[in-house]
Structure formats: structure tokens, C-alpha cells
Scaffold this motif. Structure first.
Motif, short mmCIF file in Angstrom:
data_model
loop_
_atom_site.label_atom_id
_atom_site.label_comp_id
_atom_site.label_asym_id
_atom_site.label_seq_id
_atom_site.Cartn_x
_atom_site.Cartn_y
_atom_site.Cartn_z
N ARG B 6 1.08 7.02 -18.73
CA ARG B 6 2.22 6.68 -17.87
C ARG B 6 3.50 6.50 -18.70
O ARG B 6 4.56 7.00 -18.34
CB ARG B 6 1.94 5.40 -17.08
CG ARG B 6 1.15 5.62 -15.80
CD ARG B 6 1.38 4.52 -14.79
NE ARG B 6 0.93 3.22 -15.26
CZ ARG B 6 -0.34 2.79 -15.25
NH1 ARG B 6 -1.30 3.58 -14.78
NH2 ARG B 6 -0.66 1.60 -15.69
N ASP B 27 6.62 2.86 -11.85
CA ASP B 27 5.46 3.75 -11.76
C ASP B 27 5.39 4.47 -10.42
O ASP B 27 4.90 5.59 -10.34
CB ASP B 27 4.16 2.93 -11.91
CG ASP B 27 3.95 2.45 -13.33
OD1 ASP B 27 4.69 2.94 -14.22
OD2 ASP B 27 3.08 1.59 -13.53
N ASP B 28 5.83 3.79 -9.38
CA ASP B 28 5.67 4.34 -8.04
C ASP B 28 6.98 4.79 -7.41
O ASP B 28 7.02 5.08 -6.22
CB ASP B 28 4.96 3.30 -7.15
CG ASP B 28 3.58 2.97 -7.70
OD1 ASP B 28 2.80 3.93 -7.92
OD2 ASP B 28 3.30 1.79 -7.97
N ASP B 29 8.02 4.87 -8.21
CA ASP B 29 9.29 5.38 -7.66
C ASP B 29 9.14 6.86 -7.36
O ASP B 29 8.66 7.64 -8.18
CB ASP B 29 10.43 5.20 -8.68
CG ASP B 29 10.88 3.76 -8.79
OD1 ASP B 29 10.40 2.94 -7.98
OD2 ASP B 29 11.69 3.47 -9.69
N SER B 30 9.56 7.20 -6.16
CA SER B 30 9.46 8.59 -5.74
C SER B 30 10.49 9.43 -6.49
O SER B 30 11.68 9.17 -6.41
CB SER B 30 9.72 8.62 -4.23
OG SER B 30 9.46 9.87 -3.75
N THR B 69 5.38 10.82 -8.38
CA THR B 69 5.66 9.57 -9.11
C THR B 69 5.07 9.65 -10.51
O THR B 69 4.21 10.49 -10.79
CB THR B 69 5.01 8.34 -8.41
OG1 THR B 69 3.58 8.49 -8.48
CG2 THR B 69 5.42 8.21 -6.95
N ARG B 71 3.06 7.53 -11.72
CA ARG B 71 1.64 7.23 -11.63
C ARG B 71 0.83 8.45 -11.19
O ARG B 71 -0.24 8.73 -11.74
CB ARG B 71 1.42 6.08 -10.64
CG ARG B 71 -0.03 5.54 -10.66
CD ARG B 71 -0.27 4.52 -9.57
NE ARG B 71 0.64 3.39 -9.60
CZ ARG B 71 0.47 2.32 -10.40
NH1 ARG B 71 -0.57 2.26 -11.22
NH2 ARG B 71 1.32 1.32 -10.38
N MET B 72 1.34 9.18 -10.22
CA MET B 72 0.61 10.37 -9.76
C MET B 72 0.43 11.39 -10.88
O MET B 72 -0.65 11.97 -11.06
CB MET B 72 1.35 11.03 -8.57
CG MET B 72 1.22 10.27 -7.26
SD MET B 72 2.54 10.73 -6.10
CE MET B 72 1.74 12.08 -5.27
#
Lengths: 570, 81
Positions: B6, B27-30, B69, B71-72
Motif C-alpha cells: 500500500r 487507503d480508501d480514497d476513490s 483505491t 487498497r484495491m
């Protein structure tokens, strides 16, 4: 290029055809088995080779279905579809009836579907559309809009019966189709083009690019934009030149697909916006190009956003080992209001590069050749006007200016718009004594056109027109932004070979975290509502923005101020 | 492992795509739907993964649905390393 002498393809006499349909019917009748379109699907599915017979048989199913619900000549059909074979058939099916198709910009991953369909609803209501043709997956959302306009999708099509019917009552002055650019502002201006104007453009442009019988066009361009619609869809179908068509979403994800298609089908012509030269030069690896040859190409034609000589150099250097030669790089200046091309360069010789004095341009608005030791700007020529098209440079009073004087580019031709659809007020504003005022600044030197900038408030990113007022309206709605205190403008991004969009917003707070959140919201809302990715959102204190004497936010002056501050920070 | 990936993905995006090393990217910001980067940049992410982790993500995986993201992207890499 083949060794034997191929014939040039021309619509020999412009008066020989009344409509696009007469040419289409001729191909159907005389060469039904010839390949009209090679459709390249996403993924590993085999390419679809579509003959003229199959193409117009499929288009006829749309024509018959539309006829069955009472749609006919002069009726407007809005196509809300994704990039697909069905889109090609729906467009020509509407044309075959004498109806007027208009392709709505595609729904992308970024756009908020609710806002997208709301835009469709607005367009239907203000344009008086009689029918919507939809991709199956959009039919439900469109039906929920309750517009009262029928929605036709593939599943509702009638099986085709007998030979396709081309409406030969269609006359040259009848509107063939409309072109809209995206965004709330763009959707107000449907460029209405007559069959006669489109045929004239195809005749003139074919001559300008020396179109040949053995040409093969390869394209990934979206069909809702003039470059894709005319150069890489209508022109090849009308002239009987094979078209290899790739989805724009596919190309973005996998740019090598275009190069492989050129290699496989011996492509000769390809239109690209400037950023694509950088993208292809920077983002495709050698190991993705095994066995690829681009040596069949006659011209990569740069069009639809400011062209940069450096992008050509990067592309030519990157692909020289694959057969690209500098003489394949061509340039074009085009706009939907002239159907497509106004000028063409680089077909018979390399496009000129004019080195002009930066100082004379900015202080005197004159494009004087730079002298040794002086700061120079490299201008890439757009070439000379295509046949039956004239250009002149005019001043603020609309009086012609001499050579090398910078002013607004005006165009007059036999392929111009009939008008903005149902907007005579906008048509009148754009025209002067039969000349279309383009809103672009430029100069003429030795008969060639050079574009230096824009008068109108328009940003062009990756060939897409973006109106700053649309973005400002969105930012004004974001919580914490001072209402009416936002500005959007383009700044050059040399690495990407296009413009990057900056928004400056005055905030009601000086808390850093809150400001960060405001910027985040502005980016997200702009992306979801317009499909635009902002290069920078600059949050500033109250009273940062400069206004004109008439109280409007001054885009140019604020752009200069932004650049000064940002440059000082780095 | 995932946390390391990450960080590497985040650093790459901040330095090479956004060119704003100090941006606070969660981590999860689009990334694409959030208007931070456009879908053209996914090709750069794909090249980064290929160079850094020694495998080339399938073209059909380079979509907003699968790569929107940090994370993805990191989870995708971690599942294949």
C-alpha cells in the motif's frame, strides 16, 4: 502503401449526390461483400468483419422499427448508447429514414449516472427529440425519466424484411445529423449539418488527404465528437474505405491495441488528438509491440486540440523502429461547425514549424519570425484550407488583418452548419456576413494557418471541449466555497501534451483540514458531473480572485496570478 | 506485506501521477471516481506493477471497478505476489 497505382477516391461531382444515403445505397448495391467496418471488441473476442450488406441490413432493422412507431424524415433521434456495433447501425438506421440522429456523449466510469440521465432528459425536452435509441442497459433508467418520448433498444428491433430502404426523398438541404459537445453549455448547442454540407466536406477533405481506394482507416475515437464521427465513421462509410474501429475505453486501457490493428490490417490513416502522441510514446512497452509494423501508414493526423511539435518528435522517435517516418505526421484544424476539417497540413510535405518571437506575440500580437538569440515559440502549422473553404484573420471590429497579425480565425465554406439546432440566437452570434467566427486566435503565414490561442472561454483536454462556466457552477455548490468566487482555466501540461484544468476557489474557512475537504469535494463533484479530472484545486482566501472592471471573474488574469503563486511555491 | 505494498502504491501515485508528494491520500480514497486521476493513469499503474512486482496485470483488470483505491490496487498485487 501498395506498389500498384491505386486510384484516388473522390466524390467526382458534388452535384452527383443529393444525400449520404445515395452513396450508402450505391455501396450496398455495387459491392455488398466488401468490408465496411472491422469492429474490434474489448478483450480477446475475434474481430468482426462487417460487409456493406450486413451493415445496412442491420441498420435497416433500426430504420424499420423507428418507422413502425411513426418516426420519419426530419425527426430528431437521440442515441444514448455505449460504443458498440448497435450504435453504428442505430445511427445509419435513423439516417436511412431521413431522420436526424445525434449521438449523446458516452456514460463513463466517473460520471454519476443520475446526473448523466438528467442531462439526457434536459436535452430531450429542449431539443424536441421524437425518439431515444438506447443501449439495452440504459433503457430502464431512460424509461424512468418519463419524458413521454419512446425509447427503442436492440431487443425491440423488428427482424429485417427484404432489402433495406434508403429514403431517396432526402434532399441536400435536409439536416443529416446533429453534433453536441458534452456539458450543460455544450448540450445547448446542437450543430445541425445538412446532407449537402457533409457531402461537400467529404469531397473536399478526401482531396486534401489524397484519399485512395486502398486506404484503410484505424480509429479509437469516440463517435460523439466531430473527429471520430466524420473522419473515422461517416467519411469511410460514404467513400467505401474500410474502417477498423476500436472502443475509446478499450484504447485508454490498452493503447497498443491501435498499433496492433494498424499492423494487422495495414492501416494507412489515423486521426489522433495531440495528447495521444505523448500517451503512445510514453506508455507502451517494447514487449507489447512484438511483430508490429506501422510502415503501411500514410498519415497520423493530429487534430482537435492544440498541436505540439514536441509531441510529434516524441512519437516519431518512439515508433521509428516500427516503421514510423516523420513524413507520416500530419496536422489538421477542424470544428463541428464546418462539419470537420478547415485546413490540412503535412500530406504532401512535412508540416511547417514557424519559430516566432515570444515578445512580439505577447506585446504586439504579431507573429514575427524570431531572430537569433531571442526567446522563440515553436508554432506547428495547421496547413492550408481544404478545397472550397476560405479562412481569414479578423480584428475585434471583424476587419481582415494582414499576414502574421494575430486575430480571430473566421471560416467560410460549402460545408458549414445550417445553424445551431433551434437556437437561431446562438447561430446569429457566431456568424458575420457568411463567415463563422471560430473563437480561436491565430495568424496566417505563406497561406498556412497557425493557432495561437482562444478567444472563447473553452478548455480542451484530450480533444474534449470543456466550458469553464460548467465547472464553476459545480464548485459554487460545494459547501465551504464562497458562492460565485470560483474560476476554472486550462494550463499547459507539457508531459501529457494537453491542457490540465485548474480550479481556484475562495474558501469561507482558513482551517487546513476543512480546506482539504473542500478541495476533495470539488474534485469529486466535477468528476461525477462532467467526467473531468482536475489537475489542481487551489483553495485561497477571500478576495484572492481578480475581477474585471465590469465585475466578472477574470479568467486570464487569475490564471496568471495562479501560475505566479504556484511557481513561487515550487 | 499488504501494508508495504500500500505504501509503495501510494508513493508511486503521489509522486508520478498526482505529482503532489504531500497530498494526504487515504487507503480508501476513490482515485478515479473521486476525480484525483483519470483512467489514462491506470496504464501507468499497470506499468508500475509490472516493473515493481514482476507480473503484468491483465488488461481487463485495469478498470475503475477493480483499481479505484490504493487498497484495491495493493490487495490485487498482494493476491498475486
Amino acid at each position: 502503401m501498395s506498389q500498384h497505382a491505386a486510384r484516388f477516391v473522390l466524390l467526382h461531382t458534388r452535384s452527383a449526390y443529393q444525400s449520404l444515403l445515395e452513396r450508402a445505397a450505391q455501396h450496398y448495391r455495387e459491392r455488398p461483400e466488401a468490408t465496411a467496418v472491422v469492429f474490434v471488441p474489448v478483450g480477446n473476442a475475434p474481430h468482426r468483419l462487417i460487409s456493406y450488406r450486413e451493415f445496412f441490413d442491420n441498420a435497416a432493422r433500426y430504420a424499420e422499427t423507428l418507422r413502425g412507431i411513426g418516426i420519419g424524415r426530419h425527426d430528431l433521434a437521440i442515441l444514448v448508447m455505449d460504443h458498440s456495433e448497435a450504435l453504428l447501425y442505430a445511427f445509419w438506421g435513423a439516417l436511412m429514414l431521413g431522420a436526424m440522429p445525434s449521438i449523446f456523449p458516452f456514460l463513463s466510469d466517473k460520471l454519476d449516472p443520475t446526473i448523466y440521465f438528467e442531462r439526457v432528459r434536459l436535452l430531450i425536452s429542449h431539443s424536441g427529440a421524437k425518439v431515444v435509441i438506447a443501449s439495452a442497459q440504459y433503457a430502464e433508467s431512460l424509461a424512468a425519466l418519463n419524458t413521454g418520448v419512446p425509447i427503442v433498444s436492440e431487443s425491440a428491433l423488428q427482424p429485417s424484411e427484404g432489402a433495406p430502404q434508403f429514403n431517396f426523398e432526402v434532399r441536400g438541404e435536409d439536416i443529416a445529423f446533429l453534433q453536441h459537445s458534452s456539458g450543460t453549455t455544450g448540450l445547448q448547442k446542437g450543430v445541425a449539418l445538412s446532407h449537402g454540407a457533409v457531402l461537400n466536406q467529404i469531397a473536399s477533405y478526401s482531396e486534401a488527404i489524397r484519399l485512395r481506394e486502398d486506404d484503410c482507416i484505424v480509429s479509437w475515437l469516440p463517435l460523439y465528437h466531430d473527429m471520430g464521427l466524420i473522419a473515422a465513421f461517416v467519411l469511410p462509410l460514404v467513400q467505401g474505405i474500410p474502417l477498423v474501429l476500436i472502443s475509446p475505453h478499450h484504447w485508454v486501457r490498452d493503447p497498443k491495441v491501435m498499433l496492433h490493428a494498424i499492423s494487422q490490417y495495414r492501416g494507412t490513416l489515423c486521426w489522433l488528438p495531440n495528447f495521444a502522441y505523448n500517451f503512445l510514446a510514453q506508455r507502451v512497452r517494447d514487449n507489447a509491440l512484438e511483430g508490429v509494423s506501422l510502415a503501411s501508414m500514410r498519415a497520423f493526423i493530429n487534430c482537435s486540440e492544440p498541436m505540439r511539435a514536441d509531441s510529434h518528435r516524441q512519437f516519431a522517435a518512439r515508433y521509428a523502429p516500427y516503421g514510423v517516418k516523420p513524413e507520416m505526421l500530419a496536422t489538421c484544424y477542424a470544428m463541428a461547425e464546418n462539419t470537420f476539417a478547415v485546413t490540412q497540413g503535412g500530406i504532401d510535405s512535412l508540416p511547417n514549424i514557424d519559430l516566432i518571437s515570444r515578445e512580439a506575440l505577447s506585446t504586439q500580437h504579431i507573429a514575427r519570425p524570431a531572430v537569433e538569440g531571442e526567446l522563440a515559440i515553436e508554432m506547428l502549422s495547421c496547413g492550408t484550407p481544404i478545397p472550397n473553404c476560405e479562412i481569414q484573420i479578423v480584428d475585434e471590429a471583424r476587419q481582415p488583418l494582414p499576414e502574421r497579425h494575430v486575430g480571430e480565425v473566421a471560416v467560410r465554406s460549402d460545408s458549414m452548419l445550417s445553424g445551431y439546432y433551434r437556437r437561431p440566437d446562438l447561430t446569429e452570434q457566431a456568424m458575420f456576413n457568411g463567415w463563422y467566427l471560430t473563437g480561436d486566435y491565430g495568424y496566417i503565414a505563406n497561406g498556412e494557418l497557425y493557432i495561437t490561442g482562444r478567444k472563447k472561454d473553452l478548455i480542451i483536454v484530450g480533444g474534449k471541449n470543456i466550458y469553464p462556466q460548467d465547472l464553476e457552477a459545480i464548485a459554487n455548490e460545494v459547501k465551504g466555497v464562497k458562492a460565485g468566487r470560483t474560476v476554472a482555466f486550462g494550463v499547459e501540461d507539457e508531459r501529457l501534451g494537453t491542457e490540465s484544468i485548474v480550479m481556484v476557489c475562495e474558501a469561507e474557512t482558513d482551517d487546513e483540514d476543512e480546506r482539504f475537504e473542500i478541495a476533495r469535494q470539488v474534485r469529486m463533484r466535477v468528476a461525477q458531473e462532467t467526467d473531468v479530472t482536475l489537475g489542481d484545486v487551489y483553495i485561497v482566501d477571500a478576495k484572492w480572485l481578480l475581477k474585471t472592471s465590469s465585475g466578472k471573474i477574470a479568467r486570464g488574469a487569475n490564471r496568471e496570478k495562479y501560475l505566479r503563486e504556484r511557481n513561487a511555491q515550487t | 506485506m499488504s501494508a508495504e505494498i500500500r505504501e509503495a502504491v501510494r508513493t508511486f501515485i503521489l509522486n508520478h501521477i498526482l505529482r503532489r508528494p504531500n497530498y494526504k491520500l487515504g487507503d480508501d480514497d476513490s482515485l478515479i471516481k473521486g476525480g484525483l486521476m483519470d483512467s489514462f493513469s491506470l496504464v501507468e499503474v499497470q506499468l508500475f506493477i509490472e516493473e515493481t512486482y514482476g507480473f503484468r496485470p491483465d488488461d481487463v483488470d485495469m478498470t475503475v471497478e477493480k483499481m479505484d483505491t490504493v487498497r484495491m490496487i495493493a490487495d490485487y498485487v498482494a493476491a498475486r505476489c
